[in-house]
Design an enzyme around this catalytic site. Sequence first.
Site, short mmCIF file in Angstrom:
data_model
loop_
_atom_site.label_atom_id
_atom_site.label_comp_id
_atom_site.label_asym_id
_atom_site.label_seq_id
_atom_site.Cartn_x
_atom_site.Cartn_y
_atom_site.Cartn_z
N ASP A 150 13.10 6.30 9.93
CA ASP A 150 12.08 6.96 9.14
C ASP A 150 11.26 7.84 10.10
OD1 ASP A 150 10.42 7.85 7.14
OD2 ASP A 150 10.09 5.89 6.24
C1 NOJ Z 1 8.31 8.87 5.42
C2 NOJ Z 1 8.76 8.12 4.21
O1 NOJ Z 1 8.61 6.74 4.42
C3 NOJ Z 1 10.20 8.38 3.84
O2 NOJ Z 1 10.48 7.75 2.63
C4 NOJ Z 1 10.45 9.86 3.77
O3 NOJ Z 1 11.75 10.11 3.33
C5 NOJ Z 1 10.20 10.44 5.14
N1 NOJ Z 1 8.80 10.23 5.49
C6 NOJ Z 1 10.52 11.92 5.22
O4 NOJ Z 1 9.57 12.67 4.57
#
Ligand code: NOJ
Length: 740
Positions: free
Chosen positions: A275
């Site tokens: 993530d």
């Molecule tokens: C953080 C989030 O937890 C995740 O779900 C998301 O896809 C990513 N950022 C990218 O934006």
Amino acid sequence: MKKTNVLILFSLLLWGCSQSKNNVEARIDDLLSKMTLKEKIGQMNQLTGTGLSTDMTDCIRSGEVGSILNEVDVKTVNELQRIAVEESRLGIPLIFARDVIHGYKTIFPIPLGQAASWNKELVEEGARIAAKEATSVGIRWTFAPMVDVTRDPRWGRIAESCGEDPYLTSVMGAAMVKGFQGNDLSEPRSMGACAKHFAGYGAAESGKDYNTTWIPEIQLRETFLPPFKAALDAGVASFMCSFNDINGVPSSGNEFLNKQILRNEWKYDGLLVSDWASIQQMISHGVCSDLKDAAKKAANACVDMDMMGFAYISHLEELVKSGEISEKQIDEAVRNILRMKFRLGLFDQPYTKEDTTVFYATESLEKAKQAAIEGTILLKNDNNLLPLNDKIKSVAVIGPLSDAPSDQLGTWVFDGEPERSITPLQAIKDTYGSKLKIIAEKGLNYSREISEDGIKKSVEAAKKSDVVLLFVGEEAILSGEAHCRADISLPGAQSKLLSELKKTGKPVVLIVMAGRPLTIEKEVNQADGVLYAFHGGTMAGPALIDLIFGKAVPSGKLPITIPRMVGQIPIYYSHKMTGRPAENICLIDNIPVGAPQTSLGNTSFHLDAGDSPLFPFGYGLSYTTFEYSKPTLSKNTISEGDSIIVECSIKNTGKLDGKEVVQLYVRDLVGSLARPIRELKGFEKIFIKAGETKKVSFTLKPKYLAFWIADMTKKAEPGKFEVWISNDSQTGVPVKFELK
Ligand code: NOJ
């Protein structure tokens, strides 16, 4: 066609598939043999878009980036891709990614609202539409579906989930995967899906985002992992790590999760992305001393791509040179990344056709409206107030969500445009403006407003009307990532607004537009009718107005329990019985003053909330009524390799045609471990005409009865079971059978 011909054709197809698979693997081998270590590590680096900045174009030319997220201008996307394909040494294409969660331009209900439709075909179509719109600007990878099971409505990301149940989440998640990816991932209008967040993110302590989780392995495998496995079985192109730690180990460095389960047990050969900066954040977690240590832990835990963490690009090379990470490990990660690029057909068709965008197509808007209709749940309908009939001549449209184009879109909307939203106020004016007297008086400008200055005017509006439509709930910003609440009641002065309107004596329909279940017991008691709509997207307004005036019949069912009070959380239908199940509930006000303590008759409940939720999982009314017969079984015992058909007749006993969600639950009465009092094992959404009866049958196999036992194997244990076919998780007549 003759049987032999079919066989030959099938064998040829299989042979063709394995040939193209071998071909891809050979092309990957070939590329790998030509890549420098630096170029390999470059593929493992994902950066956020910065347009055509020199930093970015230089990075691409030198092969230091494998994927870019958040770049949505098709011309820029194509130019960046051109640089990768034509100006980098090996011409490896980039993948462009974006959070396309519940629509790109045409916004569908938030995933929790879509799950409330219990209509997997509709959910699949929603994702297909999102893919068509997003790929038209070059986005070939979405970070969806989020298949985190959660039982905590305080958690802001519950909006992005499919609710509390592993089975429902599995079905909906798989439908979204199919929708995003289409029949052929390499087709330019298909988008690689991403099962996220692996894993246990929805168990965040106290529903606070990113918080730690403690999840015993049995619970992990039984509750949190099944939707990920279902996504994998549906062919999901990628996985994403979660931010949280499980039992002290952050997912981005979790070898048990990523290596043992995902790679070894499940044989996953696709891409695992971290993530956002989650590799780097292992330093904050306190499990890595520095960024180099974090890069090493993540690489050892099979994380292929570093999203904006700069750990891999900064340190993998030195880790390989010092022998702390082997080049073979790097090759494995790059293989997974290249495989996804091949699967997406990017080597053959790297560019996106410009000027072919298909935003807000009429059919897409129609589908979005249908999803908002089917994802709305009728919770209460005293005296059949709804649908409103011809006697209604004037309507007061009140509440902060009655005309909030941006808020009705919900969380995770980067690209949808509020100016394209049709609000309930707009929709009622468009459809009934010439027939009804419509008095619009918001009362509160936004959900959190505490000033009661506007309430007086809305009360005046109510007095002049036959009925009040009160649109309450949460602004979009009150749910979603990092937007958690410790108090999940109606924010601001909304409750006061309702009480004041109620005093007019006019019937009040409460329409709740929110990112989560809210604790609205008092408000439900006051209202005459309640529709729970979540955030319904672009077409929320027309959907709700159709429901309110009976052009559509409600068919949504709760994908999540609604608690009475926040202190009941976690509250979910599939809880264990306990040794002292709740009975003889004596609530706090009924305890005699000075009553002495006794342990006689003590059972499991809260003195101030009892033991029941406000509304259970699976619940939802209709404008018509359905009568279920007692289920019948094709036999009363099953054994391995065998199955039972469970069947039930459902009669539409009302005056309107309608759809019903028929739910199948089982209970294992005696297990080596205590088992949930009910578990959802199947459902079907069917349309039944007024007066008509339809039969629904489910096939129960022993494997559906299996669960993880103490020695960490999954088994169905012989013994007695109960099965229900019912219209929610609390009603229905149980029928017994035995597994031999
Ligand atoms: C953080 C989030 O937890 C995740 O779900 C998301 O896809 C990513 N950022 C990218 O934006």
